[in-house]
Scaffold this motif. Structure first.
Motif, PDB file in Angstrom:
ATOM      1  N   PRO A   1      -8.580   0.775   3.912  1.00  0.00           N
ATOM      2  CA  PRO A   1      -9.150   0.471   5.228  1.00  0.00           C
ATOM      3  C   PRO A   1     -10.657   0.240   5.190  1.00  0.00           C
ATOM      4  O   PRO A   1     -11.163  -0.705   5.799  1.00  0.00           O
ATOM      5  CB  PRO A   1      -8.815   1.712   6.061  1.00  0.00           C
TER       6      PRO A   1
ATOM      7  N   PHE B   1     -12.481  -3.338   6.420  1.00  0.00           N
ATOM      8  CA  PHE B   1     -13.459  -3.469   7.497  1.00  0.00           C
ATOM      9  C   PHE B   1     -14.838  -3.819   6.949  1.00  0.00           C
ATOM     10  O   PHE B   1     -15.561  -4.632   7.542  1.00  0.00           O
ATOM     11  CB  PHE B   1     -13.524  -2.175   8.319  1.00  0.00           C
TER      12      PHE B   1
ATOM     13  N   LEU C   1      -3.753   4.224   9.102  1.00  0.00           N
ATOM     14  CA  LEU C   1      -5.039   3.535   9.214  1.00  0.00           C
ATOM     15  C   LEU C   1      -4.986   2.173   8.539  1.00  0.00           C
ATOM     16  O   LEU C   1      -5.436   1.162   9.093  1.00  0.00           O
ATOM     17  CB  LEU C   1      -6.107   4.409   8.552  1.00  0.00           C
ATOM     18  N   SER C   2      -4.389   2.131   7.331  1.00  0.00           N
ATOM     19  CA  SER C   2      -4.298   0.864   6.605  1.00  0.00           C
ATOM     20  C   SER C   2      -3.465  -0.129   7.387  1.00  0.00           C
ATOM     21  O   SER C   2      -3.781  -1.313   7.439  1.00  0.00           O
ATOM     22  CB  SER C   2      -3.661   1.059   5.239  1.00  0.00           C
TER      23      SER C   2
ATOM     24  N   VAL D   1      -2.809  13.636   3.863  1.00  0.00           N
ATOM     25  CA  VAL D   1      -3.956  12.715   3.902  1.00  0.00           C
ATOM     26  C   VAL D   1      -3.462  11.278   3.768  1.00  0.00           C
ATOM     27  O   VAL D   1      -3.914  10.375   4.485  1.00  0.00           O
ATOM     28  CB  VAL D   1      -4.950  13.072   2.780  1.00  0.00           C
ATOM     29  N   GLY D   2      -2.490  11.081   2.864  1.00  0.00           N
ATOM     30  CA  GLY D   2      -1.952   9.743   2.654  1.00  0.00           C
ATOM     31  C   GLY D   2      -1.318   9.181   3.914  1.00  0.00           C
ATOM     32  O   GLY D   2      -1.471   8.000   4.197  1.00  0.00           O
TER      33      GLY D   2
ATOM     34  N   PHE E   1      -5.654  -6.069  11.619  1.00  0.00           N
ATOM     35  CA  PHE E   1      -6.935  -6.623  12.026  1.00  0.00           C
ATOM     36  C   PHE E   1      -7.370  -7.719  11.053  1.00  0.00           C
ATOM     37  O   PHE E   1      -7.948  -8.724  11.427  1.00  0.00           O
ATOM     38  CB  PHE E   1      -7.948  -5.475  12.024  1.00  0.00           C
ATOM     39  N   TRP E   2      -7.021  -7.501   9.791  1.00  0.00           N
ATOM     40  CA  TRP E   2      -7.492  -8.346   8.698  1.00  0.00           C
ATOM     41  C   TRP E   2      -6.802  -9.695   8.723  1.00  0.00           C
ATOM     42  O   TRP E   2      -7.385 -10.729   8.446  1.00  0.00           O
ATOM     43  CB  TRP E   2      -7.184  -7.583   7.408  1.00  0.00           C
TER      44      TRP E   2
ATOM     45  N   TYR F   1      -3.188  -0.512  10.577  1.00  0.00           N
ATOM     46  CA  TYR F   1      -3.951  -1.176  11.625  1.00  0.00           C
ATOM     47  C   TYR F   1      -5.094  -1.999  11.053  1.00  0.00           C
ATOM     48  O   TYR F   1      -5.424  -3.066  11.575  1.00  0.00           O
ATOM     49  CB  TYR F   1      -4.420  -0.146  12.660  1.00  0.00           C
ATOM     50  N   ALA F   2      -5.669  -1.511   9.948  1.00  0.00           N
ATOM     51  CA  ALA F   2      -6.735  -2.282   9.309  1.00  0.00           C
ATOM     52  C   ALA F   2      -6.201  -3.637   8.856  1.00  0.00           C
ATOM     53  O   ALA F   2      -6.831  -4.676   9.056  1.00  0.00           O
ATOM     54  CB  ALA F   2      -7.298  -1.515   8.126  1.00  0.00           C
ATOM     55  N   VAL F   3      -5.001  -3.615   8.280  1.00  0.00           N
ATOM     56  CA  VAL F   3      -4.425  -4.839   7.749  1.00  0.00           C
ATOM     57  C   VAL F   3      -4.062  -5.788   8.886  1.00  0.00           C
ATOM     58  O   VAL F   3      -4.229  -7.000   8.783  1.00  0.00           O
ATOM     59  CB  VAL F   3      -3.211  -4.475   6.878  1.00  0.00           C
TER      60      VAL F   3
ATOM     61  N   ILE G   1       0.843  -1.198   0.000  1.00  0.00           N
ATOM     62  CA  ILE G   1       0.000   0.000   0.000  1.00  0.00           C
ATOM     63  C   ILE G   1       0.879   1.248   0.000  1.00  0.00           C
ATOM     64  O   ILE G   1       0.614   2.222  -0.717  1.00  0.00           O
ATOM     65  CB  ILE G   1      -0.951  -0.011   1.208  1.00  0.00           C
TER      66      ILE G   1
ATOM     67  N   PHE H   1      -3.977   7.898   6.177  1.00  0.00           N
ATOM     68  CA  PHE H   1      -4.563   6.665   5.679  1.00  0.00           C
ATOM     69  C   PHE H   1      -3.559   5.522   5.682  1.00  0.00           C
ATOM     70  O   PHE H   1      -3.951   4.364   5.810  1.00  0.00           O
ATOM     71  CB  PHE H   1      -5.142   6.869   4.276  1.00  0.00           C
TER      72      PHE H   1
END
Lengths: 243, 218
Positions: free
Chosen positions: B169, B173, A171-172, A164-165, A178-179, A174-176, A133, A168
């Motif tokens: 993200p 989710f 964010l990505s 902004v990047g 979690f994923w 931590y999202a990943v 990413i 994100f």
């Protein structure tokens, strides 16, 4: 009174960096050679991983710089947005391809390392995925710089994109996480000595990280100079055409 | 402000393709995936939540450059920027109009397409709910991308390159919530995180979009 902002003057910046650059280039070359030769030829093989562990001397520094280059771009972008120093924006622009290359090196060496270790070139593991990413972010950033014609507009747009990047990207990350819980080992270096790699690997790794950092600095300085000169050239040719 | 929203909605309805195009693309994409994977229902059922989410995301992406480009070309964006309404509000309204014309139909259509993908029974409400929570974030992020590329001649491809990593993200989710719903697991955590992302983007991104738009209109 000397302040750091005087280097925001392009002329002063080129004069100073011209003086620093040769020394920096030599230093980075020497450090890289020492670190890599030491790492590749004078460290024992790992008892589990064999000789493949030696790719660590490329993989870890590249990965480290891939993230820190983005951080540097973020700081430079903020300075551009707040104080409107052109050199700052150009430094961010200059760092982007270097950072993208570092990300690519980290991904490629990781794949080469992962093949014998995990039995696969690629897994959808949090660290690998967030680096992919990050690479996409770099591509978008570079593409936006080259797509916008007016220099100041491009600098403004990319600076905001960088901010902004960054949000994100975190964010990505931590999202990943979690994923998918992944295969990748924990940090190789940290303040906590328990987690560090063994001492024999530690020192050459530090030296090659130093070499990569110096190389990064030299490349960014050189590329920033090039950007400044290219912009001057453009200004001169436009002026000539006007007359 | 309400007039602006109504105007955008009316334009999307009458200019053709606003409502229909995204939906048609969604249908085509789901059908193509089914053709590509093969007709085994068990396999389709397993990938269904992810595919339905990716499809919605791509359908959203397809219509992003319509958000601002047309107004930029005929000059009405300049007028809007000088209107006595903050640019942030205008950008938010644009995102809202995009969501009503693209996101909401996708939310409504997704359960129907779930039938085509052999989505397991308990998955339907969760798929719809996750899309309902997640698509506003897609529209808001997309408006930022559209604002970034509004002045460019061929911004479409660049727009997708810029926006796709930002969508990651939300996609993770959203698809996770739909997948857990389909498998009958608890969906609270991914849905809460998804809601957090949506609230965060709606709260913060309009400022970035407006700033970028000011630069582009300068």
């Amino acid at each position: 009174m000397a302040s750091i902002w005087q280097y925001a003057n392009p002329k002063k910046f080129i004069e100073t960096s011209d003086k620093v650059l040769p020394a920096l280039a030599v230093a980075s070359g020497v450090t890289l050679v020492v670190g890599l030769v030491w790492g590749f030829f004078f460290t024992p093989e790992d008892y589990r991983q064999g000789s493949t562990v030696k790719i660590i001397y490329l993989h870890v520094p590249a990965a480290l710089l891939a993230i820190n280059a983005w951080l540097m771009m973020l700081v430079a972008s903020l300075i551009w947005l707040v104080r409107r120093h052109h050199v700052s924006a150009l430094a961010a622009r200059a760092a982007a391809p270097v950072g993208a290359t570092m990300t690519l090196i980290a991904l490629a060496t990781g794949a080469i390392w992962g093949q014998p270790m995990w039995g696969t070139w690629w897994v959808w593991d949090p660290r690998l995925t967030s680096f992919l990413i990050l690479f996409l972010f770099y591509l978008g950033y570079i593409a936006l710089w080259s797509a916008v014609e007016d220099d100041d507009t491009a600098a403004d747009l990319t600076a905001i994109l960088c901010m902004v990047g960054s949000v994100f990207a975190v964010l990505s990350r931590y999202a990943v996480l979690f994923w998918n819980q992944g295969l990748h080992q924990g940090a190789s270096l940290s303040m906590d000595a328990e987690e560090n790699v063994a001492d024999v690997f530690y020192w050459p790794l530090l030296v090659s990280i130093g070499g990569f950092v110096l190389l990064f600095l030299a490349l960014v300085l050189l590329r920033t100079q090039t950007e400044i000169r290219a912009r001057r050239m453009r200004a001169l040719t436009t002026r000539e055409r006007m007359q | 402000m309400r007039a602006l929203l109504l105007r955008d909605l009316r334009l999307a309805l009458r200019a053709g393709g606003g409502f229909g195009l995204g939906l048609a693309f969604y249908l085509v994409l789901v059908a193509l995936v089914a053709f590509g994977i093969g007709p085994q229902n068990t396999l389709l059922a397993r990938v269904a939540p992810g595919i339905l989410w990716v499809g919605a995301l791509l359908a959203c992406l397809l219509s992003l450059d319509r958000i601002l480009a047309l107004d930029y070309e005929d000059g009405s964006l300049d007028l809007l920027a000088t209107a006595p309404v903050p640019l942030e509000a205008i950008v938010t309204l644009k995102a809202l109009a995009h969501w009503i014309t693209t996101g909401l139909p996708l939310v409504l259509a997704a359960p129907l397409l779930g039938v085509l993908m052999a989505l397991p029974g308990p998955g339907y409400p969760w798929l719809a709910l996750s899309l309902l929570i997640g698509t506003p974030a897609l529209s808001t992020i997309g408006t930022f991308g559209a604002a970034l590329t509004v002045g460019l001649k061929r911004g479409g491809l660049l727009l997708s390159l810029l926006v796709l990593p930002l969508y990651v993200p939300t996609l993770i989710f959203g698809a996770e919530a739909a997948r857990r719903g389909a498998e009958g697991l608890s969906t609270a955590t991914p849905l809460l995180l998804l809601g957090g992302i949506t609230c965060g983007t709606i709260a913060l991104l309009p400022f970035a979009s407006a700033a970028v738009l000011r630069v582009n209109l300068r």
